[in-house]
Structures are given as C-alpha cells and as structure tokens.
Scaffold this motif. Structure first.
Motif, PDB file in Angstrom:
ATOM      1  N   ASP A  99       4.272   8.260   6.173  1.00  0.00           N
ATOM      2  CA  ASP A  99       5.253   8.832   5.259  1.00  0.00           C
ATOM      3  C   ASP A  99       5.653  10.214   5.763  1.00  0.00           C
ATOM      4  O   ASP A  99       4.786  10.975   6.173  1.00  0.00           O
ATOM      5  CB  ASP A  99       4.617   8.998   3.865  1.00  0.00           C
ATOM      6  N   ILE A 124      -3.027  -0.201   8.529  1.00  0.00           N
ATOM      7  CA  ILE A 124      -1.916   0.438   7.820  1.00  0.00           C
ATOM      8  C   ILE A 124      -1.269   1.418   8.775  1.00  0.00           C
ATOM      9  O   ILE A 124      -1.769   2.513   8.993  1.00  0.00           O
ATOM     10  CB  ILE A 124      -2.415   1.151   6.557  1.00  0.00           C
ATOM     11  N   ILE A 184      -3.065   3.213  -5.955  1.00  0.00           N
ATOM     12  CA  ILE A 184      -4.224   2.658  -5.266  1.00  0.00           C
ATOM     13  C   ILE A 184      -5.279   3.741  -5.075  1.00  0.00           C
ATOM     14  O   ILE A 184      -6.468   3.518  -5.316  1.00  0.00           O
ATOM     15  CB  ILE A 184      -3.796   2.043  -3.920  1.00  0.00           C
ATOM     16  N   ALA A 185      -4.821   4.937  -4.690  1.00  0.00           N
ATOM     17  CA  ALA A 185      -5.769   6.031  -4.490  1.00  0.00           C
ATOM     18  C   ALA A 185      -6.464   6.353  -5.813  1.00  0.00           C
ATOM     19  O   ALA A 185      -7.693   6.503  -5.854  1.00  0.00           O
ATOM     20  CB  ALA A 185      -5.049   7.263  -3.953  1.00  0.00           C
ATOM     21  N   SER A 219      -3.627   7.110   8.933  1.00  0.00           N
ATOM     22  CA  SER A 219      -3.570   6.605   7.567  1.00  0.00           C
ATOM     23  C   SER A 219      -4.876   6.864   6.834  1.00  0.00           C
ATOM     24  O   SER A 219      -5.945   6.448   7.279  1.00  0.00           O
ATOM     25  CB  SER A 219      -3.275   5.109   7.583  1.00  0.00           C
ATOM     26  N   GLN A 220      -4.788   7.549   5.701  1.00  0.00           N
ATOM     27  CA  GLN A 220      -5.989   7.907   4.962  1.00  0.00           C
ATOM     28  C   GLN A 220      -6.591   6.681   4.262  1.00  0.00           C
ATOM     29  O   GLN A 220      -7.800   6.497   4.261  1.00  0.00           O
ATOM     30  CB  GLN A 220      -5.680   8.996   3.932  1.00  0.00           C
ATOM     31  N   VAL A 221      -5.726   5.858   3.668  1.00  0.00           N
ATOM     32  CA  VAL A 221      -6.217   4.658   2.985  1.00  0.00           C
ATOM     33  C   VAL A 221      -6.804   3.691   4.014  1.00  0.00           C
ATOM     34  O   VAL A 221      -7.830   3.050   3.771  1.00  0.00           O
ATOM     35  CB  VAL A 221      -5.075   3.981   2.200  1.00  0.00           C
ATOM     36  N   PHE A 265       0.815  -1.198   0.000  1.00  0.00           N
ATOM     37  CA  PHE A 265       0.000   0.000   0.000  1.00  0.00           C
ATOM     38  C   PHE A 265       0.851   1.250   0.000  1.00  0.00           C
ATOM     39  O   PHE A 265       0.629   2.177  -0.760  1.00  0.00           O
ATOM     40  CB  PHE A 265      -0.922   0.012   1.225  1.00  0.00           C
ATOM     41  N   GLN A 266       1.864   1.268   0.886  1.00  0.00           N
ATOM     42  CA  GLN A 266       2.632   2.505   1.007  1.00  0.00           C
ATOM     43  C   GLN A 266       3.435   2.773  -0.253  1.00  0.00           C
ATOM     44  O   GLN A 266       3.621   3.914  -0.646  1.00  0.00           O
ATOM     45  CB  GLN A 266       3.558   2.458   2.215  1.00  0.00           C
ATOM     46  N   ARG A 267       3.900   1.686  -0.926  1.00  0.00           N
ATOM     47  CA  ARG A 267       4.714   1.914  -2.112  1.00  0.00           C
ATOM     48  C   ARG A 267       3.841   2.407  -3.273  1.00  0.00           C
ATOM     49  O   ARG A 267       4.302   3.137  -4.124  1.00  0.00           O
ATOM     50  CB  ARG A 267       5.473   0.641  -2.484  1.00  0.00           C
ATOM     51  N   ASN A 268       2.577   1.968  -3.283  1.00  0.00           N
ATOM     52  CA  ASN A 268       1.733   2.293  -4.431  1.00  0.00           C
ATOM     53  C   ASN A 268       0.557   3.177  -4.065  1.00  0.00           C
ATOM     54  O   ASN A 268      -0.489   3.122  -4.690  1.00  0.00           O
ATOM     55  CB  ASN A 268       1.219   1.002  -5.070  1.00  0.00           C
ATOM     56  N   THR A 269       0.743   3.987  -3.030  1.00  0.00           N
ATOM     57  CA  THR A 269      -0.386   4.787  -2.553  1.00  0.00           C
ATOM     58  C   THR A 269      -1.059   5.547  -3.690  1.00  0.00           C
ATOM     59  O   THR A 269      -2.283   5.548  -3.799  1.00  0.00           O
ATOM     60  CB  THR A 269       0.080   5.819  -1.510  1.00  0.00           C
TER      61      THR A 269
END
Ligand SMILES: Nc1ncnc2c1ncn2[C@@H]1O[C@H](COP(=O)(O)OP(=O)(O)O)[C@@H](O)[C@H]1O
Ligand SMILES: [Mg+2]
Lengths: 302, 432
Positions: free
Chosen positions: B417, B413, B98-99, B368-370, B91-95
């Motif tokens: 960042d 999550i 994904i968003a 975490s927003q996601v 998730f963090q690498r592709n925020t």
C-alpha cells in the motif's frame, strides 16, 4: 560566446577532462550555463554528453577540471563533492537517459522522496515524526502541496496513487522531471528527455521546459538529439564531438556552423544526405547540409 | 479436463520426470541408502543399508514430478494462484479489520478454554518469530538489504542481558534498552563494511557476520563461558513482582499481590503478553516509520540507489539506519529469549535460525506485516505443533516452501500500500 554579458554564470565548467583508461570521453571542455536559460548539449552518440552530466552530478570524478556552481552567493566545487551533497547543497538535479524512477512506489511517493532532506529535517531525524509533532505534520503538508503542484504541471494528478512503474513511458519521463523539480534545484540537468516521446508529448515537454525556465527561473541543461527541440527552445547550444567542444553559441550560430554539420551527420565526401535523415531535420539545416555537400572539402588535414 | 495449452506433452514429461528421478537417486543413495546404527555392547557404530527406501524415494520423486507436470501445471496452479491472489486482495482491503481481529484473538488467547500450557508456550514461540520477522522486515523488506545473519543481533541482545545480569545484577527491564542499543551498534558495525555490496554479495557477508558472532560466543570462554552458556538469567518481573512461589525476603510475589493461588502458568502467560507487547511495538514502529521520510528513503533505496543519490539522499546513513533499527528489534527479541529460557548458549544462534527468520519474511511477502504473521504460524507454529510427527514436519516444511516459491514467488501477500495518498479520484490502474 556568452550573451549574458556581465551576469555571473550559474555553472562554470573549466578544463573538464574525463578519461576511462585510454579513452578520452571528455576532452578539456569549457562552457557556462546561466539561470533563466536553457543550455543544450548536443552531439553524436558517444560524444561524451552523458559523461559530462555524470561528472556534474558526482557519479564520476573528473580526471581534470573545475566545475563551479554558484548558489546564493556561495561557490560549490562540484568535482570535490559527493553526489548526494551536490543534489542537497548545490541544488543540481538530474534525470537519466534510461528513466530511473522508484517503480514499486506510487507516483506521489516518488515526489515525496525527492523532498527527503526538507522532510527529514522537519521530522527531527524521525523523532518529531514518530511522535507526530505539529511541525512535522506542517512540513508534510507543504511537501504534499509542492508534489501536488508538479503533479498538476505534468498532468499526472489523476494517476498520483499509481505505482510509478505502471505509468506509460511518456508519463514516466514527465514524472522523472517533476521528481527532479521537487528537490527545488537551481540547475536541472535533463538527459535526452524527449527520447521516445511522440510529437504531442514532445511539444508538451517543450512547453514544460520553457515554463521551468521562465517561471521557476532556474538554469536548465539539456542533452537532446531532436534538433527541432533544440532549435526551438534552447538559448545557448554547445556541440560536442569525440569529447571536444566544436561549437558554442546561440542556436542560429550553431546551426550554420559547418563544423557542426559535418560532425553531427558524419558526412563524408561521397555520402549523400539520406531522405530519412533529411525528414527529421529542420529545413535550414538540410539546406546548409546540402550546400555543404556541394562544396569541395576545404580542410581535410589528418 | 483439458489443459490451457492443449494436451500435455507426455514424452517430454516422462523425460523430465526421469531426470528428476535420477537426481533423486544420486541424493537418496548416500542419504537414505545408508544408516548408522549403534550396535551396542561396545561394538561402536555400524552401517545398515536400506536400499528399498532408496527405491521408494526415487519412485516418489518420479511420480511426484510426473503428476506435477501432467496435472498440476495445467489447472491446479492457476486455481491455487488465483485463490491466493484473491486471498491477498481480501487481506489488503480489510487489513484494519483483520489486524484488529488478530490482535483481539492474541489478547484473549490465554483465557480461552483450550489454552493449555503447551499452546501458550507455542504462541509465545510464534510471536518471537513474528517479532524477529517484523524486525528483519525493516532491513530486507523495506530497505531491500538481504541479511542472512540477522540471528547475530538476536544473539547480541540475548548475551547483553545475560552478561549484564551476571556481572551487574541487571533486571530484564534494565537490560532491555541496553540490549537494543548493543544490537543496534552491532548493526552499524556490520553495516559499514557492506555498504557497497548488494544482493548476493551482501547476503554472503552478512551470513559470515552471523557466523563470526556465534564463533566468538563459542570461543571467548572467559566472557561468554563458551559452549556451556550462561544460566540462571533472572526472569522478568511484573512491575517488580516476581513470579515465584516463595519470594525473597522483603519482596512480594505476583500471586501474593493479587491474592491468587500460586500457579506456574502465571509466568508463562506473562511471558506471552510480554512478547505480544514487544511484537506489537515493533509493528507499530514499522508502520509509523514507513510513512516518515526515513522509511520512504529506505524503500527508495531498495528501488534505485542511484536515483536516491540524485535526490540528495545519503545512502550511507540511510542504509546504516536500516541496519541499526532492524538490529535493535532483534536485540530486544534476544533479551526476551534470554529471559524466557533463563539460559543462553551459542547453540541457539546458528545459521538455521537466520534462515528461518528470513524464510518467515520472504514467505510472508517482503514488506508485508500480515504476511509475516501468517508465515510465522506456518513455518514455526505448525511444525512445532506436529512435533510428534518428528522428521516428517521438516518434509512438509520443505514442501510448503517449494510450493510457495513455485506459485507465489513474491510471497503470500505481495501487495504494497502506498504510504501516502493524494485523495483525489484516480484513473483505473493497470494491474502489474
Ligand atoms: N563508465 C565508463 N567506462 C568506460 N567508458 C565509458 C564510461 N562511460 C562512458 N564511457 C565512454 O565514453 C564515451 C562517451 O559516452 P557517453 O557520455 O555516454 O556518450 P553520449 O551520452 O554523448 O552518447 C563513450 O565512448 C563511452 O563508451
Ligand atoms: Mg548519452
């Protein structure tokens, strides 16, 4: 006692007294500190050194006393100000005996938070910032430059994006000093910055403090246990014992002051200077101490 | 299939499971063992016993605990933990991707073939909680102020719109900013007395505040109409176009303007897009303000208030601004709620609601927003979708909460960042 002669001192502490219930942690203390000088405050554990810092930075309200700080021709009476205003307006920055970083923020963010007030003004209390106006972008770039300067200075540039909590101990101490410097203070108060550092780190710290004194030109107040550090870098030493000032002067004078030697090592008649302690002390002090032990007790009045 | 630390200690596990069974017995005896029934024919309420159920509950607790200790403690949590961590990393690498994917999906959702009225309604509900979660995240996740009374601001927003519509004929769009302002003002009002409180104490006082607001709404009859609530709240219009079959004299309805056949679904879809927009604004705002000095000061305050003071940060103003801004988004969501329901009553703003919003934030991973989106889908979407299973959904809800708190106490999550990077090569950082 103050060698600076006719120069107006940066900080003027008068009659500072701090009581906690019946305990008098600081007792009628008076001293001065100047810019471009390192003023060391030394004394045994519990002597009241940290309490002096807490009074200076607004964490404690002194029971009695006047703390005057002069900045750009204005006098600030610190004992009347809130802690955050002391930092913001009077320009007093400090570090803590047990490090207080923002551990889950990055090293760089720690340094950006230190520039909060400048940035807040530039961001128009967030409005200009939300809109991304150029004046905020510019201010942020300047803030990054200052952070970058101090990162380089304390050798943390290659760890700028780490969480501050992940840094090793010595680096955390350096970061805390860098963070304090990013507030652009006129007086920097360091509470035992060398505690827990190895010899090399301690040496680098000395260099850093001398650099801050000579190149940035601000005043440094330093609480320190390590006598070698104190003797090497301070211009002016104040010795506290049970909240009272027992000696005040240049390192040479203080080192040879019998009252200091007695208080600092708590020597009793029968006590010998233990070898472990002697190893940690500068040779002059050991000599003075040993000669003191040989002498008969002069003033034993209770 | 041996464990990390050798074979499990069976006597210990049995003892532990026995204890859990005992606790289950104490709980199940009164809760499950007795059941009130309506005897009918004016005979009133009667009590029925169902002791076999107690036995089942106790046995389930025993077996569950036994299995958890004997099997799960050895491998499953490790595997689950590892896969969840990996998921978090992905998730963090592709925020960004994904968003983008999630937003695109959210935008096309109502047009998809399987999107019926029920699904769009449910998505609207989930998005309301996403927005509330994002709003509360400012207070809890960023500023670290544990707020158990967030629903109060939701209520203030909803009642602001309801009352302004009732007395001054305000439309939704006129009332929206006012609802936000009112809620923000209440945020400051709550902020003042709790400035010096932290952690548990803060939580208790905010909980009390939430209840005070609800009780005032319930009892201030002349203004709020008490438990009867306020009905006939006007529905939001699309730039002045109403969603009605037959518009009032001199007005044009949405379907007429666009030359469509009238359909009740239009309004449902419109409300969906409305809350999507409101939620995205909340998110954008949060993402942006996190990078501004005020946002960094909130996070710094969460980390160490004392250090903040020595850097010249005014803790009072900083905390109040977090309360106010968090509350403002609660207020926006509240007026949306009022507009969607067309009716508000104090019943909608109970403590359970606050707890649910907080659970969305905590479960998602504070800050975490996601995470908030995922948690809202799990906590609000799934139970609502499986409504047919009635009370079992609450059981699953509880089970999911326990599982996450056991395996991922910092939320789904937990990654954060930095808000700014230096952009020079970094040494590898030891993982925390
Ligand atoms: N907040 C406080 N309440 C009560 N006593 C305190 C407080 N702060 C410091 N003291 C006492 O004041 C004395 C001086 O403490 P401190 O200034 O921390 O000493 P030092 O830093 O020189 O080791 C100690 O006896 C300590 O217990
Ligand atoms: Mg101390």
């Amino acid at each position: 006692m103050i060698e600076s002669g006719d120069r107006v001192p940066l900080l003027d502490v008068e009659h500072l007294t701090m009581r906690f219930g019946g305990l008098v942690a600081v007792n009628d203390l008076a001293f001065q500190a100047s810019d471009r000088e390192i003023t060391a405050i030394i004394g045994p554990n519990g002597a009241g050194k940290t309490t002096v810092f807490n009074c200076l930075t607004g964490f404690y309200k002194p029971t009695v006393g006047r703390l005057t700080l002069r900045r750009d021709g204005t006098e600030f009476y610190l004992e009347q100000m809130d802690g955050f205003r002391i930092a913001r307006e009077a320009g007093v920055a400090r570090t803590f005996q047990n490090i207080r970083l923002f551990p889950r923020m990055s090293v760089l963010e720690n340094l950006m938070v230190a520039q909060h007030n400048t940035l807040m003004r530039a961001s128009g209390f967030s409005l200009a910032g939300l809109l991304g106006l150029p004046r905020y972008t510019r201010a942020e770039r300047e803030a990054l430059d200052l952070a970058r300067f101090w990162l380089d200075r304390v050798n943390l540039t290659d760890r700028a994006d780490w969480d501050a909590g992940n840094l090793p101990y010595g680096a955390q101490r350096r970061l805390e000093i860098a963070r304090a410097m990013c507030t652009r203070p006129v007086l920097l108060c360091l509470d035992e910055p060398a505690a827990g550092l190895n010899a090399r780190e301690s040496y680098e710290l000395n260099e850093l403090l001398i650099d801050i004194r000579d190149r940035i030109g601000i005043g440094v107040l330093l609480i320190e246990h390590d006598m070698s550090v104190v003797m090497q870098i301070s211009d002016h030493v104040i010795v506290l014992d049970y909240g009272r000032k027992i000696s005040d002067g240049d390192p040479e004078t203080v080192r040879n002051d019998p009252a200091v030697i007695r208080a600092y090592l708590g020597t009793e008649e029968e006590e010998e200077l233990p070898e472990e302690v002697a190893e940690d002390l500068p040779p002059e002090m050991v000599r003075a101490l040993r000669s003191f032990e040989d002498r008969p007790h002069e003033e034993d009045g209770h | 299939m041996s464990a990390r630390a050798g074979s499990p200690d069976f006597p210990g596990i049995l003892r532990d499971s026995g204890l859990v069974a005992l606790v289950a017995l104490f709980l199940a005896f009164p809760l499950v063992g007795f059941h009130t029934i309506d005897q009918g024919g004016g005979a009133g309420m009667g009590i029925e016993t169902r002791f076999p159920w107690v036995v089942v509950a106790v046995a389930a607790a025993f077996v569950g605990r036994f299995l958890q200790l004997a099997l799960l403690r050895t491998h499953a949590p490790v595997a689950v933990e590892r896969s969840l961590s990996r998921l978090g990393e992905v998730f963090q690498r592709n925020t960004v991707w994904i968003a983008a994917a999630a937003i695109t999906f959210a935008i096309v959702l109502p047009m998809l073939p399987f999107a019926d009225r029920r699904l769009v309604d449910l998505a609207t509900l989930v998005l309301t909680y996403v927005m509330l979660g994002w709003g509360l995240n400012i207070v809890v996740g960023l500023a670290g102020l544990l707020d158990l009374g967030y629903v109060a601001f939701y209520a203030v927003g909803a009642y602001s719109f309801a009352l302004f519509a009732l007395h001054f004929d305000f439309t939704f769009w006129m009332a929206l900013p006012i609802a936000g302002l009112f809620a923000a003002a209440f945020g400051v009002l709550l902020g003042f007395p709790v400035l010096r409180l932290r952690g548990d104490y803060l939580a208790i006082v905010t909980l009390g505040f939430g209840e005070i607001i609800r009780i005032i709404l319930l009892n201030w009859y002349p203004v709020t109409r008490g438990p009867n609530g306020i009905s006939d709240i006007p529905r939001p219009s699309f730039f002045g176009l109403e969603f009605t079959r037959r518009p009032a004299e001199g007005e044009v309805a949405f379907h007429e303007f666009f030359g469509l056949e009238y359909s009740g679904l239009h309004r449902i879809v419109f409300l969906y897009y409305l809350i999507l927009a409101l939620a995205l604004i909340t998110n954008l705002f949060t993402l942006r303000i996190r990078r501004l000095p005020i946002g960094r000061a909130w996070e710094a305050l969460r980390e160490d208030e004392i250090a903040c003071r020595t850097l010249g940060i005014n803790p009072t103003n900083t905390k109040l601004s977090a309360f106010a801004i968090g509350a403002m988004f609660g207020g926006f969501a509240g007026s949306f709620f009022a507009a969607r329901q067309g009716f508000v009553s104090p019943e909608s703003f109970t403590f359970v609601e606050s707890a649910l919003i907080l659970a969305v934030v905590v479960l998602g991973g504070m800050g975490s927003q996601v995470g908030v989106v995922i948690a809202a889908i799990i906590l609000v979407g799934l139970p609502e979708w499986f409504r047919d299973l009635q009370e079992y959904r609450m059981l699953v809800f509880g089970g999911a909460m326990v599982a996450i708190m056991v395996w991922r106490p910092r939320g789904l999550i937990a990654h954060r960042d930095p808000t700014v990077r230096l952009g020079v090569p970094q040494r590898p950082e030891p993982s925390a």
